[in-house]
Design a protein around this motif. Sequence first.
Motif, PDB file in Angstrom:
ATOM      1  N   TYR A  86       4.673  -1.788 -14.198  1.00  0.00           N
ATOM      2  CA  TYR A  86       3.584  -1.042 -14.815  1.00  0.00           C
ATOM      3  C   TYR A  86       2.231  -1.700 -14.557  1.00  0.00           C
ATOM      4  O   TYR A  86       1.235  -1.021 -14.314  1.00  0.00           O
TER       5      TYR A  86
ATOM      6  N   GLY B 193       4.429  10.841  -8.160  1.00  0.00           N
ATOM      7  CA  GLY B 193       5.607   9.983  -8.093  1.00  0.00           C
ATOM      8  C   GLY B 193       6.828  10.812  -8.447  1.00  0.00           C
ATOM      9  O   GLY B 193       6.733  12.022  -8.667  1.00  0.00           O
TER      10      GLY B 193
ATOM     11  N   MET C 260       5.440   4.688  -9.970  1.00  0.00           N
ATOM     12  CA  MET C 260       4.773   5.287 -11.121  1.00  0.00           C
ATOM     13  C   MET C 260       5.687   5.289 -12.349  1.00  0.00           C
ATOM     14  O   MET C 260       6.796   5.798 -12.321  1.00  0.00           O
TER      15      MET C 260
ATOM     16  N   GLU D 141      -2.190  11.898  -7.744  1.00  0.00           N
ATOM     17  CA  GLU D 141      -1.178  10.919  -7.375  1.00  0.00           C
ATOM     18  C   GLU D 141       0.177  11.410  -7.875  1.00  0.00           C
ATOM     19  O   GLU D 141       0.304  11.819  -9.024  1.00  0.00           O
TER      20      GLU D 141
ATOM     21  N   GLU E  85       3.460   2.903  -1.949  1.00  0.00           N
ATOM     22  CA  GLU E  85       2.385   3.747  -2.452  1.00  0.00           C
ATOM     23  C   GLU E  85       1.441   4.112  -1.318  1.00  0.00           C
ATOM     24  O   GLU E  85       1.383   3.416  -0.312  1.00  0.00           O
TER      25      GLU E  85
ATOM     26  N   ARG F 161      -0.552  12.805 -11.636  1.00  0.00           N
ATOM     27  CA  ARG F 161      -1.769  12.529 -12.387  1.00  0.00           C
ATOM     28  C   ARG F 161      -2.976  12.841 -11.518  1.00  0.00           C
ATOM     29  O   ARG F 161      -2.943  12.572 -10.321  1.00  0.00           O
TER      30      ARG F 161
ATOM     31  N   LYS G 237      -6.919   3.400  -7.560  1.00  0.00           N
ATOM     32  CA  LYS G 237      -6.494   4.613  -6.863  1.00  0.00           C
ATOM     33  C   LYS G 237      -7.494   4.992  -5.778  1.00  0.00           C
ATOM     34  O   LYS G 237      -7.122   5.398  -4.696  1.00  0.00           O
TER      35      LYS G 237
ATOM     36  N   SER H 118       5.981   6.363 -16.327  1.00  0.00           N
ATOM     37  CA  SER H 118       5.335   7.266 -17.269  1.00  0.00           C
ATOM     38  C   SER H 118       5.458   6.744 -18.694  1.00  0.00           C
ATOM     39  O   SER H 118       6.466   6.179 -19.072  1.00  0.00           O
TER      40      SER H 118
ATOM     41  N   ASP I  40       3.017   7.437  -5.234  1.00  0.00           N
ATOM     42  CA  ASP I  40       3.301   6.115  -5.786  1.00  0.00           C
ATOM     43  C   ASP I  40       4.709   6.147  -6.376  1.00  0.00           C
ATOM     44  O   ASP I  40       4.942   6.746  -7.422  1.00  0.00           O
TER      45      ASP I  40
END
Lengths: 213, 314
Positions: free
Chosen positions: B177, B150, B253, B148, B207, B266, A189, B255, B250
């Motif tokens: 993932y 999504g 993403m 971040e 992203e 997040r 990130k 979860s 992103d």
Amino acid sequence: MALTVAIPKGRLGDQAIKMFKSLNIGEIIDEKSRKLIFEDTEKNIKFMLLKNSDVITYVENGIVDIGISGKDMIMEEEADIFELYKMNIGKCKMSVAGIKGRKIFQEDAILKVATKFPNIAKKYFETKGQKIKVIKLNGSIELAPILGLCDVIVDLVETGNTLKANGLEIFDDMYSINAMIISNKVSYKFKRKEIKELIELIRREDEKYDKDN
Amino acid sequence: MNFLKIEDEINFSQTLYKLKREIENFLHNEGYMNIEPSIFEGYDEFTDVNFRIDKKSTVKVFDNSGEILILSPDITTGIINKFMTRWELGLILKIFYYGKTYMFSNGIKEKRQMGVELIGEKNENTDESVLNTALKIINKYTDDYLIEIGNSKFLKGLIEACLFNKVDYDNVLNLIYVKNKQALKEYLEKLPYREPISTLLNILDLEGNFDEINRSLNGLYMNDLMKEGLRELYNIDEFFKNVTNKITYDLSMVSELSYYDGIIFRGYINGINKEIIKGGRYDSFTEQFRFNVPAIGFSIELDELMKYLYKGVI
């Protein structure tokens, strides 16, 4: 913020270092020295030479940002990491092998499997509906069926010469294995740009290996 | 070697106490009311509503009638379970809590969490206001952070349009993932071609900066649900782009919790290896209780925040 890269010691690492050096990155790395950390201050990358099975652990825990590791280790450890790039080096297969000509197992309900990769073995045979008992070994796996410790082995096979020399043969090919560039999830990130740039450079160099082999 | 002394432990506890108080005061001033979450949840009740929770990792206890209970692995599920069965339409709840969650992972793992839930309200800037609250909390403690964002609608709309069977669905989601672009491509190329796959092949490049994502989507397949998800992110970007540069997006993403339905976000602090903040919208989660109540919330991982803040006895 320097990017930290974990490189496995041994043949895979040597190939990776060669790749970096032909990109003029990490020229300071001296594989023959006993030092384990090398810093390319110009490119702002820090390299760490680790035991191959430890690369994932360092990456997952965020001690290093990215690393080079075999797909075998990644499958075995089931670590929470990103698998960013599949390389053309470190190619081999994960296979089931046993004593030549003794491929059929019908008497015993539970197959005895010797391997360095218990998780991979368990998962694979589960999908086949075969009950197994895993015997974890750390080396010379080829000996286990000959000495009667197990029925079959699950191991990495590159040329198959070692198997042949010990009177074994491949029964099933399970997975094809490559070296991969993996990344810590949080590092990705914060250093996405640096990581992607480095992978893009390596990709160009790595594609040459596809033609070589 | 010096091991942990009582003094160290007390000092740690004081720092944590102050941190908790600070966040509690802040949330109270933002108009959130405190509730105390329950530690025990009924095993069946819990796993019925939250089917994605890993049943094996829940910590089970028995009461004296042999009923199976678990120590709460997820506080939001507990809160929803508690309130939704007797929900009154029109109610708006702005609540915060401090609690602990429990899971098996090499023994019992206890985590300290604080969290915020906004249930029953959804207007054009509810998402933004909750995100802003999360942003303000993390911003109190560091400059070196990222949020971040999504939207589960985007990936859901896309995957549903691909009409995968269960096996392909799980495999594809797993490859997304772990961000394994090459393996995803190889896998999708083996499947019968459908138009949505063109977007799925590019999902891992969607992203970063919102404008860039939007540009990359040019010419790719999108359906209504995906557009809705994207529009929600666009609104968030419009709201925040002149306020902060700490937000990235992103669209791939995924979860771990199944209940998110809309934005997911997040928060990370540079150098801390776990999420500090986790949250999102979970409107469809409340639907199981016959009421259609909008809900959004997030949790703060206090143990992780402490790792960043606590420097020991000075």
